[in-house]
Design an enzyme around this catalytic site. Structure first.
Site, short mmCIF file in Angstrom:
data_model
loop_
_atom_site.label_atom_id
_atom_site.label_comp_id
_atom_site.label_asym_id
_atom_site.label_seq_id
_atom_site.Cartn_x
_atom_site.Cartn_y
_atom_site.Cartn_z
N HIS A 186 -19.78 -75.78 -5.20
CA HIS A 186 -18.37 -75.30 -4.43
C HIS A 186 -17.15 -75.58 -5.51
CE1 HIS A 186 -20.49 -74.31 -1.10
NE2 HIS A 186 -19.53 -73.51 -0.60
N ARG A 293 -14.25 -68.28 3.20
CA ARG A 293 -14.97 -69.59 3.56
C ARG A 293 -13.96 -70.43 4.34
NH1 ARG A 293 -17.38 -68.26 -1.84
NH2 ARG A 293 -19.62 -68.72 -1.64
N ARG A 329 -15.66 -66.15 7.89
CA ARG A 329 -17.06 -66.77 8.18
C ARG A 329 -16.76 -68.06 8.85
NH1 ARG A 329 -20.72 -69.22 3.33
NH2 ARG A 329 -19.06 -70.48 3.08
N ASN A 450 -26.50 -66.82 -2.76
CA ASN A 450 -26.38 -67.97 -3.17
C ASN A 450 -27.41 -68.82 -2.42
OD1 ASN A 450 -24.34 -67.21 -4.49
ND2 ASN A 450 -22.79 -68.12 -3.29
N ASP A 451 -27.54 -68.53 -1.17
CA ASP A 451 -28.75 -69.44 -0.44
C ASP A 451 -29.93 -68.74 -0.24
OD1 ASP A 451 -27.50 -71.99 0.27
OD2 ASP A 451 -26.05 -70.95 1.67
N ARG A 461 -30.39 -75.10 -5.06
CA ARG A 461 -29.37 -74.34 -6.03
C ARG A 461 -28.49 -75.31 -6.72
NH1 ARG A 461 -25.28 -72.03 -1.38
NH2 ARG A 461 -23.36 -72.47 -2.69
N CYS A 498 -22.08 -61.00 -0.03
CA CYS A 498 -20.78 -61.86 -0.65
C CYS A 498 -21.24 -63.29 -1.28
CB CYS A 498 -20.30 -62.61 0.64
SG CYS A 498 -21.15 -63.39 1.83
C1 PEP Z 1 -24.13 -67.46 -0.06
O1 PEP Z 1 -24.81 -68.50 0.54
O2 PEP Z 1 -24.33 -66.48 -0.63
C2 PEP Z 1 -22.65 -67.63 0.39
C3 PEP Z 1 -21.96 -66.59 0.11
O3 PEP Z 1 -22.27 -68.96 1.00
P1 PEP Z 1 -22.10 -70.30 0.44
O4 PEP Z 1 -22.25 -70.16 -1.19
O5 PEP Z 1 -20.97 -70.78 0.74
O6 PEP Z 1 -23.38 -71.10 0.81
MG MG Z 2 -24.46 -69.81 2.15
#
Ligand code: PEP
Ligand code: MG
Length: 567
Positions: A186, A293, A329, A450-451, A461, A498
């Protein structure tokens, strides 16, 4: 030279600011009471000055309630009972000031901590904070504080918490380098939304530098150099100038259309963490916000944000974006994102546990407050509400039912509610595979790579050891993306992305070819992506993407994409 991960682009030659909270080793010593009492009073004065400065700098950034914390801190430094007991101990026992502060402070802290009342428990935290500051001043140990930075620096830290990052002053913070972290941690995400160059995961930096050392941060190639040579300074100053020129040259595309050479339109939008980030999105020609976010609203606070505070934040973003779409979100907390004031259960795998929509469907009190704020804000722009971490249709239906219930409540209470779209993030493979069914009920879907990558590869990650499995270009991931896009399109719904992948130079061509409608990225990537889209043929990228889906490895996909854009 240290090698890390380039998390937010830029090249900087500057000075080190070490963000390290010193550990004090306090021992009892016999000493002259008079000189110890004078040390104490100087330390108290310095502490008061610090608090006043921090408070002044925080005006405009924090709410009145948060600013009042500093008043409470000042009161501790002037409390006759507290200070009197310290002085008494110094005199009667003939001991050193820092030891007396430690003892008396510790006593007060335990006393307040033992109280049931939440108000008094918070006072314990105030006393802890203030006594630490007083002890540091008595021992002549410097206390780093981001709010006090008043010259251009690169911050060097083990890691930056999201709230550290949110408080960085862009005027003076030219960049940051951290020992740990990855591209999707983050702090890295916040650095991109604040457009501050950052290198993360650069290893053992803190023990190798001092305050004021010169430093080079090459956040294009993930390089950190401490105490560079004259030659290195020349080389990187040139590189910084070239990068600035390149950024400048992209500015002509700010108002250009995001359209391929054969007339296919896509939307290029920005990811934001706070209402202030909207400026960056608009300055970089963003056509909307693809991910707000909202968890930063919660993480930067000392208690759950009220409906009114949230309403103001959402309304501000919607108004500033002037009818361009804004995807907000709902609270995505848990995993690596915790709240100091909300206890989380200890779990073996927090990333697979109680987080995001799972927590919201359990703590409906928290969820309803956010939804009410969003529904009220819907009057002020083009709002899309998105639920994170959806795994099953039932979760979506439950969340939607709560929204509808709150909408009815608001209307009954005399509020107005505008139009809005309702969508989900596709970041769990189960949702990607079932996208065609979700598409029948949602208005849109946004892929959170990302997830999605970490869950499909079963690779944390945040883990450096398994970073090799974090493969955006693995054909298995491309197939999940394709299933989501096709599932959405079958029902006439738009599909965005995203996750960080959406803004990567190599990813844009293949995502375009897979049919992605909306690309949401950090503001500073938007113009580069637009340049790319305008130089590509949609028909050719479709053929290339089809081919990519038939390959076996990420390396083969990367090679194919490179070849297709080199033509
Ligand atoms: C993701 O998981 O791709 C995402 C955009 O959310 P975050 O990175 O906040 O988990
Ligand atoms: Mg995510």
């Amino acid at each position: 030279m240290y090698k890390g991960i380039a998390a937010s682009s830029g090249v900087v030659v500057s000075k080190v600011y070490k963000l390290e909270h010193p550990v004090l080793h306090i021992e009892r010593k016999t000493s002259d009471p008079e000189s110890e009492i004078s040390k104490l009073s100087i330390a108290l004065e310095k502490t008061q000055r610090d608090i006043e400065t921090i408070q002044k700098k925080a005006v405009g950034k924090l709410t009145d309630e948060e600013l009042a914390i500093f008043d409470a801190h000042l009161m501790v430094t002037q409390d006759p009972e507290f200070i009197g007991q310290i002085e008494e101990m110094i005199k009667s026992e003939g001991i050193n000031a820092e030891f007396a502060v430690n003892e008396v402070g510790g006593m007060f802290i335990s006393m307040f901590e033992a109280m049931d009342d939440a108000y008094f428990k918070e006072r314990a935290a105030d006393i802890k904070d203030v006594t630490y500051r007083i002890k540091c001043h008595i021992c002549n140990v410097m206390i780093p504080n981001l709010a006090l930075i008043d010259e251009e620096v690169v911050i060097v830290a083990h890691d930056l918490t999201p709230s550290d990052t949110a408080q960085l002053n862009k005027a003076f913070t030219k960049g940051f380098a951290t020992e740990i972290g990855g591209r999707t941690s983050h702090s890295a995400i916040m650095a991109r939304s604040l457009e501050i160059p950052a290198v993360v995961g650069a290893g053992d930096l803190l023990s190798k530098c001092d305050h004021g050392d010169s430093i080079i941060l090459d956040a294009l190639d993930g390089v950190v150099i401490i105490k560079p040579t004259e030659e290195e300074i020349r080389h990187y100053t040139n590189k910084a100038n070239r990068f600035a020129e390149m950024k400048q040259s992209l500015k002509v595309l700010k108002d250009a259309e995001s359209v391929t050479t054969d007339g296919h339109h896509v939307e290029l939008v920005g990811n934001i963490g706070t209402p202030n980030d909207v400026v960056g999105v608009l300055n970089n020609g963003g056509e909307g916000v693809g991910l707000y976010r909202t968890e930063f609203l919660y993480m930067d606070a000392t208690a759950l944000p009220t409906e009114e505070e949230q309403f103001e934040a959402y309304k501000t973003v919607l108004e500033r974006m002037k009818n361009k779409p804004v995807v907000v979100r709902t609270l995505d907390i848990g995993g690596d994102k915790e709240l100091s004031y909300l206890p989380f259960p200890k779990e073996m795998n927090p990333f697979l546990g109680y987080r995001a929509i799972r927590l919201c469907l359990d703590r409906t009190d928290i969820f309803r407050t956010q939804l009410r704020a969003l529904l009220r804000a819907s009057l002020y722009g083009n709002l899309c509400i998105m639920f994170p971490m959806i795994a099953t249709l039932k979760e979506f239906r439950d969340a939607k039912a709560i929204i509808e219930d709150e909408k009815e409540n608001l209307i009954y209470e005399g509020h107005k509610v505008g139009k809005y779209q309702l969508g989900i993030m596709v970041e769990i493979p189960a949702a990607a595979v079932l996208a065609d069914q979700f598409a029948k009920e949602v208005d849109f879907m946004s892929i959170g790579t990302n997830d999605l990558i970490q869950y499909s590869m079963a690779a944390d990650r945040m883990s450096e050891k398994v970073a090799y499995l974090y493969q955006p270009y693995n054909p298995s991931l491309l197939r999940l993306i394709k299933m989501t896009i096709d599932g959405g399109h079958k029902e006439g719904k738009w599909v965005g992305m995203c996750g960080e992948m959406a803004g990567e130079e190599l990813a844009v061509p293949v995502l375009l070819g897979l049919g992605l409608d909306e690309f949401s990225m950090s503001a500073s990537s938007i113009l580069g992506a637009r340049k790319m889209v305008r130089e590509l043929s949609f028909a050719e990228m479709k053929v290339m993407a089809e081919k990519a889906l038939t390959l076996g490895t990420a390396e083969e996909v990367i090679e194919l994409i490179k070849k297709s854009i080199a033509k």
